[in-house]
Design a protein around this motif. Sequence first.
Motif: not given
Lengths: 175, 777
Positions: A24, A26, A28-29, A31-33, A65, A139-140, A142-145
């Motif tokens: 799965v 991660e 995408n997240h 790259a956005a960050f 991505t 990753v924390d 399920n959140y990107i930190r």
Amino acid sequence: MTLKNKYIILLLYLLFANALQAQVSEYNHKAAFIERFTRFIEWPNSIERDTFKLAVIGKTPLKATLSELFIDLKIKGHNVELIYTNNLNDLTKVNLIFISKSEKKRINEILAFTDKYPILTIGDSKGFCDKGVHINMYVDDNYIRYEINQDAIEKSDLKVSSQLLSSAKIIKSND
Amino acid sequence: MKIFIINQKKIIKCILFSCLIFLSIKSSGQEFSDTLKAKDLVQLSFEELMNVQIKTGTLLSIKRSKVPSALTVITREEIENTPARNLVDLLEVYVPGGSFTNHWLGPRIGIRGVMSDQNNSFLLIVNGENMNSQYEKGSFFEIINRDLSDIEKIEIISGPGSVTYGSGAIGGIISITTKNAKTSDKINIGVAHNLTYRYSLINSNFSVKKKKFSVYMFGSIGTSEGIKNPKFYYVDRAHGYGCGYMSETWGYKGLGTPAPNFYADFQHRPEIKIQLDIDFLDEFKFQSRYTNFSFIKLQQKINSEEGPAFPGFYGQQFSLSLNNKHNFSKKTKLESNIGFQSQNHGEIYLWQRDNKPFNDITQRRYSFSENQIHLRSILTYEPFDKLKMAIGTEYRYWFYGTEWGKAKNSFVMNFAPTVNFAVLDSSSGFYSQYNKYGIVTLIDDPINANQISGFYEFNYMPFKNTTILFSGRIDKHNLAKMAFSPRIAFIQQLNKNNFLKLIAQQSVRLPNFRELYAIDFASEPTPEPERLRGIELIYSSVFLENFSVNLSTYCQSVNQIGFTEKNRSEIIGEFNTAGFESKLSYKLNNFNIALNYTYIKQLKWDPEYDFNTYISNIGIDSLDIPIIDAGKNRINNFPQHQLKLITSYKINKSLYVHFNARFASKYGQADMLNMFMSAHDNYGSLETQQEMSNIYNDLLDKGYSKSSFTSNISASYSFKLGNVNLVLSSWVMNLFAVNNIRYVYQFWEEGNNRQYPRQVGFVEEPRTFGISLKAKF
């Protein structure tokens, strides 16, 4: 069907489903960050030839991505040129480098090079920030930190917004 | 008599099913919503990007801007920098319209006009686990603990939420997420001291992070002497006849005593928190937690054999859980949880006064443990970008016994009639003392209950910017009627940063176990649950990354459950309210500011009973002064208007300043006072009119029911000493305050006699100074 049989079938299903498990993304997240970080960083010189150069060193699923993301998305009003390389000499004029996990062994060499230039370094590997990478994502639950090496970023000619710092875990370099 | 017999087959099935799931899965990557592409994500505000996976209030992962509820998130930084004695203080600072009163038995939380004589209209969730006491107390633990340094964030949903978490969330959800190995430093040591409340605490955490394994440990211990001689204003004619600040000279019958030390430990029981988390194999998490607290009741001292003492109560809680989050595929994931909780409850009431020692069993109102085993699974399936669905089931089994490590004859549990007090052993001193009055029931069978629940959520996007969310939950408690909590929400993204949400839902609260057990024992008809039906419209907008607006308006109707003279909680009438909430936030570099305004109005009160009561001044005069339609204001514990300001400023790398203020006006508390005044004016004697007038004027002089203002400030200074990072903080609560009094919770019982405004009371919370030092290694 007996209760026992039902559970055997369920067990087989779960095992089979597990075998079909796909990675799965991660990324995408992440790259956005990366794009978001650039909004809070000021580079000292105007960006050359109206192109923002974003380099990726090493092997990472992020490449695909980023390619998709920056087809028409600009950074600070400039088109984005993506550079995938392992050769440090290709990096003298880039604005941002994403350092993949695969480069863990040569991280000191990479940073010794990037420290000479106003290049924002971003990683997603444990311990990178301690080594001197400016921003490191993790990753924390399920959140990107992200963590920021404040000393390293202050030593560079980059200016970082306090808004970015306020949500970051601040790390000091391993001196 | 109906006694529930455990269906062992069902339990075995559930355990087998859960074990099967745990055994049949292997490690996998982290779970992320795959439906959001990077291109979608870059459109989000920074705050939203940081919170893409927020799940409070829904079963499916959803962007915060689309959460179908009024959500407040209190972050770690805000917890660390906001002057607060405990969680309820934080709630009052940050939640639009949130406030609390003091019951004699501790704080009572209020949001959107919902406040009960127990905190059972709110659900307290810790790391996803429902920690409410089912007996009667609801959100009982965690809310007044002084040490909050183990908390990563607190999410609060204002308004109904039982569709996600089950019975009880009529007024809201308080969801605590504790720190873990990934979010904390390796070693932290902190100390804090409050000069006014005379509390001291020390805490420490330690974490180890490895590739497939991490451990987080936290421990804290604190003691509180409380405020000595607090300004506790007390009006009571039934128990001593007096009014004014509680002291030895209070009242006309010489029954005054010094006031209890406010927020002091009861019987010098230190407050302790211990947490151990172990993450392993990427997707398993084991969590265990212990917390306790104690509280001295707000009233006079009562005699015991050892001399006058304050009654009080205490609680201890221990929980264990094993969680698994497993991705079967890109589109399918399963969350499973198995857990155990045990809560100790004890209250010393001092029934026998000076005939017995303070800790004698005959002085107790209750002494028992509530234990729970639960199993839960949620399967999430996201077949297309436009469609996500989740379905889940939960089984909970409760059993009641003695307090930890105590003998069978120590058990006392207070139920509604006809059980009244339950004991398990005829050798109990409680039984021999009170059985002659017919108020004690000897229970031979196990005291237990169970509940099975099913829940679902469908997230469908029929058009590009439109999301429809169908959710529902069915709870079947073995002693109650089936409860259904459905919700439908329409979420329209108007443009890049503007969202409009329309939510309609029903939320339920089952009667307390205290009632359910007694009703079942008496073979009476199964009672109806409390149902809140509401509709809510939310608009949220973000401008230029820096400025955000959240506007919410709601209308809700509750068939309200209240405590009646039958010593039972029953449905007492239909209660409708409407309200408006707004929150404006602005961030500029190092400066944050937020402004909340809320308004609430009662639309209708249709009582089941005649709430006519009368004032019978026992022993003073023979007048029966009627008060017709007494409890007609159901938001009598709330200010109608609340305005809250929250600011913070990071002056430089080392110095951080926080300031917040709260203005409230049109307090509903005025109604009870005016009602009593009017009754005396119309029906009282000259003597009682004069007495009431004196009380009335004195209360107004003290600021009772008047508009109020208070403000809090803190400053933190970070510096380095060798290799250690230190943070030195100091804070002042109630820095500037006008009419800042903490009201006593007011409630009405049907048909009871009342002397004067019995529940009029308050504590003047003083200016408070505190200091803390934190070391990070």
